[in-house]
Write a protein that holds these residues in place. Structure first.
Motif, short mmCIF file in Angstrom:
data_model
loop_
_atom_site.label_atom_id
_atom_site.label_comp_id
_atom_site.label_asym_id
_atom_site.label_seq_id
_atom_site.Cartn_x
_atom_site.Cartn_y
_atom_site.Cartn_z
N ILE A 1 -8.36 2.07 7.91
CA ILE A 1 -7.11 2.31 8.62
C ILE A 1 -7.37 2.42 10.24
N GLU B 1 -10.33 3.96 -2.25
CA GLU B 1 -8.84 4.23 -2.59
C GLU B 1 -9.26 3.30 -4.08
N GLY C 1 -3.66 4.23 -2.25
CA GLY C 1 -3.79 5.33 -1.00
C GLY C 1 -5.09 5.96 -1.38
N ALA C 2 -5.61 6.76 -0.29
CA ALA C 2 -6.72 7.66 -0.13
C ALA C 2 -6.99 8.74 -1.04
N PHE D 1 -5.01 9.14 16.52
CA PHE D 1 -4.22 9.15 15.14
C PHE D 1 -3.39 10.49 15.24
N GLU E 1 -9.54 1.23 2.13
CA GLU E 1 -8.98 0.62 3.27
C GLU E 1 -9.46 1.01 4.59
N GLU F 1 -11.34 4.78 3.99
CA GLU F 1 -10.58 5.54 2.90
C GLU F 1 -11.01 4.81 1.55
N LYS G 1 0.74 -1.17 0.01
CA LYS G 1 0.03 0.04 0.05
C LYS G 1 0.77 1.08 -0.12
N GLY G 2 0.48 2.59 -0.62
CA GLY G 2 0.90 3.51 -0.56
C GLY G 2 -0.01 4.34 0.48
N GLY G 3 0.47 4.96 1.33
CA GLY G 3 -0.36 6.07 2.22
C GLY G 3 -0.06 7.37 2.16
N LEU G 4 -0.97 8.34 2.51
CA LEU G 4 -0.52 9.60 2.55
C LEU G 4 0.11 10.19 1.16
N THR G 5 -0.93 9.80 0.05
CA THR G 5 -0.60 9.89 -1.31
C THR G 5 -1.45 11.03 -1.94
N LYS H 1 -5.30 13.72 2.50
CA LYS H 1 -4.65 12.96 3.50
C LYS H 1 -3.53 13.38 4.09
N THR I 1 1.94 1.96 8.59
CA THR I 1 0.96 3.00 7.94
C THR I 1 -0.59 2.56 8.38
N SER I 2 -0.65 2.42 9.56
CA SER I 2 -2.19 2.15 10.23
C SER I 2 -3.08 1.14 9.34
N VAL J 1 4.09 6.24 12.18
CA VAL J 1 3.29 5.71 11.42
C VAL J 1 3.86 4.65 10.28
C1 OOG Z 1 -1.70 6.61 7.76
C2 OOG Z 1 -2.12 5.74 6.23
C3 OOG Z 1 -2.79 6.49 5.28
C4 OOG Z 1 -3.75 6.36 3.04
O1 OOG Z 1 -4.23 5.95 2.13
O2 OOG Z 1 -3.32 7.78 2.61
C5 OOG Z 1 -3.24 5.64 4.23
C6 OOG Z 1 -3.14 7.12 8.17
O3 OOG Z 1 -3.58 8.34 7.93
O4 OOG Z 1 -3.41 6.69 9.30
O5 OOG Z 1 -3.49 4.62 4.24
#
Ligand code: OOG
Ligand code: MG
Length: 262
Positions: free
Chosen positions: A142, A109, A233-234, A149, A140, A107, A62-66, A70, A161-162, A156
């Motif tokens: 999280i 995705e 990612g979200a 959070f 997702e 989220e 997974k990519g997060g914070l993309t 977010k 990444t949650s 994180v």
């Molecule tokens: C971190 C994980 C973020 C996303 O899709 O941006 C993530 C968080 O916000 O807790 O999974």
């Protein structure tokens, strides 16, 4: 800081224990101030190794914070990468046990499945698209193990990444003829709109999130294997879930995916 073998074991224990007993902890940098991003990934790797040793397996990445949405919501300005474990995958329309999570958020995705290995620090969006078998709407769940959070990048990342649950749905769709930047994304909670975006909200192009994951893996001397599921990612802020809530993500041309909390 210099992460000793004891620190690595203790911090991994802390994060895993919080998930196991469904109780939050303070972010790791509150007690280990100098923790670096690289050390965060060392803890994440140890967490994943332990889960594999306990019988689970890797289902994807997974990519997060993309997305800006977010990054702004979480106060972090670069993406982070994590692993989707098999026992966190929920079937489309399936139920998530609310009591098994601390403070879940949902989220919307887009998920990719690759047909070829991708590697290298210079992997491009075009290469990702050429190696994409199909894309699907996804969500997702999280569940940061950190109180309210509140975390920073090293913490994180250490917390994988949650990552908590992942659902894919719709009909698998080839990317030929689709401009993923233009796809409308609509998320609903109990039938009410709670988030909307287009694909471009994800790093300008959802495939850029997959390329960024490939760059990250290349930095660790690894490649993204053929046949990988990758959550991009979200596209919007994450939305708080309550027991009984039903979430749906509709993506233009890709269909619908849903899950509920019970
Ligand atoms: C971190 C994980 C973020 C996303 O899709 O941006 C993530 C968080 O916000 O807790 O999974
Ligand atoms: Mg996510």
């Amino acid at each position: 800081m210099t992460l000793s073998a004891t620190d690595l074991a203790n911090l991994t224990d802390l994060v895993q224990h919080a998930a196991d007993v469904v109780a939050d902890i303070v972010k790791l940098t509150d007690t280990h101030a100098g923790l670096t991003v690289a050390e965060g990934y060392e803890i994440q790797d140890e967490l994943i190794r332990r889960r594999i040793a306990a019988g689970d397996r890797i289902a994807g990445y997974k990519g997060g914070l993309t997305s800006k949405a977010k990054m702004q919501q979480m106060g972090v300005n670069v993406p982070a990468f994590g692993v989707l474990m098999n026992d966190t995958i929920v079937v489309d329309g399936g139920a998530v046990d609310f009591a098994s999570l601390i403070h879940p958020k949902v989220e919307p995705e887009i998920a990719f499945v690759t047909s070829r290995e991708l590697s290298g620090l210079d992997c491009t969006i075009e290469q990702v698209l050429a190696a994409t078998d199909f894309v699907m709407p996804a969500m997702e769940v999280i569940d940061s193990r950190f109180r309210d959070f509140k975390f920073d990048l090293p913490s994180v990342i250490a917390d994988n990444t949650s990552a908590a649950r992942y659902v894919v749905g719709g009909a698998p769709r080839k990317v030929d003829g689709l401009d993923l930047r233009l796809l409308g994304v609509v998320m609903e909670r109990n039938g009410e709109l709670v988030g909307n975006a287009s694909g471009a909200a994800i790093l300008g192009h959802p495939a850029a999130a997959v390329a960024a994951l490939v760059h990250h893996l290349a930095g660790q001397g690894k490649a993204l294997p053929a046949g990988s599921l990758v959550g991009a990612g979200a596209a919007t802020e994450a939305v708080m879930a309550n027991k009984g809530d039903h979430f749906t993500n509709r993506i233009q041309h890709l269909g619908t995916v849903s899950l509920r909390f019970q």
